[in-house]
Design an enzyme around this catalytic site. Sequence first.
Site, short mmCIF file in Angstrom:
data_model
loop_
_atom_site.label_atom_id
_atom_site.label_comp_id
_atom_site.label_asym_id
_atom_site.label_seq_id
_atom_site.Cartn_x
_atom_site.Cartn_y
_atom_site.Cartn_z
N GLY A 68 0.78 -1.23 0.00
CA GLY A 68 0.00 0.00 0.00
C GLY A 68 0.81 1.28 0.00
O GLY A 68 0.23 2.37 0.03
N ARG B 235 2.76 -1.54 -6.04
CA ARG B 235 2.92 -0.27 -6.74
C ARG B 235 4.28 0.40 -6.46
O ARG B 235 4.93 0.90 -7.38
CB ARG B 235 1.80 0.67 -6.27
CG ARG B 235 1.65 1.95 -7.05
CD ARG B 235 0.63 2.89 -6.34
NE ARG B 235 -0.56 2.20 -5.93
CZ ARG B 235 -1.68 2.12 -6.66
NH1 ARG B 235 -1.76 2.73 -7.82
NH2 ARG B 235 -2.72 1.44 -6.21
N ARG C 252 -6.82 2.70 -15.43
CA ARG C 252 -6.89 3.48 -14.19
C ARG C 252 -7.60 4.83 -14.33
O ARG C 252 -8.39 5.19 -13.45
CB ARG C 252 -5.48 3.66 -13.59
CG ARG C 252 -4.81 2.32 -13.23
CD ARG C 252 -3.49 2.51 -12.48
NE ARG C 252 -3.71 3.00 -11.15
CZ ARG C 252 -3.52 4.24 -10.76
NH1 ARG C 252 -3.05 5.14 -11.59
NH2 ARG C 252 -3.79 4.59 -9.54
N TYR D 254 -10.68 4.83 -11.84
CA TYR D 254 -10.57 5.59 -10.59
C TYR D 254 -10.47 7.10 -10.82
O TYR D 254 -10.20 7.84 -9.88
CB TYR D 254 -9.28 5.24 -9.84
CG TYR D 254 -8.92 3.80 -9.64
CD1 TYR D 254 -9.73 2.95 -8.90
CD2 TYR D 254 -7.71 3.30 -10.12
CE1 TYR D 254 -9.35 1.63 -8.68
CE2 TYR D 254 -7.32 1.99 -9.89
CZ TYR D 254 -8.16 1.17 -9.17
OH TYR D 254 -7.77 -0.12 -8.94
N CYS E 103 -14.97 2.79 -27.87
CA CYS E 103 -16.27 3.44 -27.94
C CYS E 103 -16.92 3.56 -26.57
O CYS E 103 -17.90 2.86 -26.27
CB CYS E 103 -17.17 2.69 -28.91
SG CYS E 103 -16.44 2.70 -30.55
N GLU E 104 -16.36 4.38 -25.72
CA GLU E 104 -16.89 4.70 -24.39
C GLU E 104 -16.45 6.12 -24.07
O GLU E 104 -15.30 6.48 -24.33
CB GLU E 104 -16.26 3.80 -23.31
CG GLU E 104 -16.53 2.33 -23.40
CD GLU E 104 -17.91 1.92 -22.93
OE1 GLU E 104 -18.59 2.72 -22.25
OE2 GLU E 104 -18.33 0.80 -23.27
N TYR F 67 -0.57 -1.86 -12.04
CA TYR F 67 -2.01 -1.85 -12.29
C TYR F 67 -2.31 -1.22 -13.65
O TYR F 67 -3.27 -0.47 -13.81
CB TYR F 67 -2.75 -1.13 -11.15
CG TYR F 67 -2.41 -1.72 -9.81
CD1 TYR F 67 -2.84 -3.00 -9.49
CD2 TYR F 67 -1.60 -1.05 -8.89
CE1 TYR F 67 -2.49 -3.59 -8.29
CE2 TYR F 67 -1.24 -1.63 -7.68
CZ TYR F 67 -1.68 -2.91 -7.39
OH TYR F 67 -1.34 -3.48 -6.20
C1 LIG Z 1 -2.86 -5.50 -3.61
C2 LIG Z 1 -2.20 -6.00 -2.39
C3 LIG Z 1 -0.93 -5.55 -2.04
C4 LIG Z 1 -0.17 -4.53 -2.84
O1 LIG Z 1 -0.72 -3.25 -2.80
P1 LIG Z 1 0.12 -2.02 -3.35
O2 LIG Z 1 -0.75 -0.86 -3.07
O3 LIG Z 1 0.33 -2.25 -4.81
O4 LIG Z 1 1.40 -1.98 -2.60
C5 LIG Z 1 -0.34 -6.09 -0.93
N1 LIG Z 1 -0.97 -7.02 -0.17
C6 LIG Z 1 -2.20 -7.47 -0.46
C7 LIG Z 1 -2.82 -8.49 0.40
C8 LIG Z 1 -2.85 -6.98 -1.58
O5 LIG Z 1 -4.09 -7.42 -1.87
#
Ligand SMILES: *Cc1c(COP(=O)(O)O)cnc(C)c1O
Length: 412
Positions: free
Chosen positions: A238, A275, A311, A315, A341-342, A369
Amino acid sequence: MAFAYRGGVLCAEQVSLDEIARRFGTPCYVYSRALIESAYGGFARALRRRDALVCYSVKANSNLAVLALMARLGAGFDIVSGGELARVLAAGADPAKILFSGVGKSAAEIEQALRAGVRCLNLESEAELARVDSVAARLGSRAPIAFRVNPDIDAKTHAYISTGMRHDKFGVPYGESERLYREASRSPHVQIVGIGCHIGSQMLQPAPLAAAVARLASLAARLERAGIALRHIDVGGGLGIRYRNERVAPVGRFVASCLKALRGRKETLILDPGRALVGNAGVLLTRVEYVKRNGARRFLVVDAAMNDLLRPALYGAWHDVVPVRKNRGRRAVYDVVGPVCESADFLARGRRLAAREGDLLAVRSAGAYAMAMSSNYNSRPRAAEVMVDGDKAQLVRSRETVEQLFALERIP
Ligand SMILES: *Cc1c(COP(=O)(O)O)cnc(C)c1O
């Protein structure tokens, strides 16, 4: 810098994107090996004094060349399907470094993981514990497990990529986790090896992660007192990256916050970033097909579309779009759109650019992603993928052909 202008032309390491477009065509994803390696190095350095493992989250970018590079760097893998398991094994992963996450593992996937000898299955419900126990019993084995705990913490990110709050579908509620561990400890065919969480994606600051890790640490302490020992604490991924002008805390600060929250705990620390390892190591290379104007709005119609990079449509994500050749042409404000076509088919909106028909553009921060979420919508073959290493550019996935798209279909 790995994506920088040399003599007015944007390059991936030492190879110009002009040359890559000539050799491999467009649209085309281009990855820099050096940038992936340096992103991994940032984690490895921050964790060097601690028993730790970085498990790359495969769903961010699952190209075999990326996976093989991660395996060579020493990374483990966080996977979410039997398909990803097959991929990482094909790329040379050590099964003892594979975590299997996800809310909906089938019995067949659980069996595949146990036969491969993965390090841990991250369970997300009581029903899944029962299923894993019965599959392991049938195989005469013991399944290594952890629960993904939902710490009910707001990662302060986009609602679609927040995963650690009570109302999200992920994990087991924090308040029920201790009972579930006790139950698992009585199951003869599972072996408890850890706990985990993952509270969301594109976090800019470490505070929410630190709060989640503190909750895991206190749970680990309570489990220990109950006689349940853990091998690892998996704090998830994350960590955010800069797409535009976000102020993102460096990896070292995220790691330091985790280490602080885990002070006194001896379990192996696992992180599973996706990411942050690959997001800024890739660009999507695309060519302008048409320059058009509808009333007051100007459009650059390019040969990449939402099926290549979802993306922005999914989002409202912002990706920088830059010309491959710096030019002095008249700039105007354009929406950069694809041929699909969107109305949601845009890569960028309201960008000041100078571009003409035939020019190349690079969509930045397209390593995570991006290709992984691509589709064949509108019967568009998926883009080629190229990995650059110094002055060498190598095709790591061929552009799909139209015949491949309908090869599995039958007219009755
Ligand atoms: C998607 C995911 C990640 C990676 O998330 P990032 O934002 O790309 O770092 C890590 N652990 C789990 C369990 C995930 O589902």
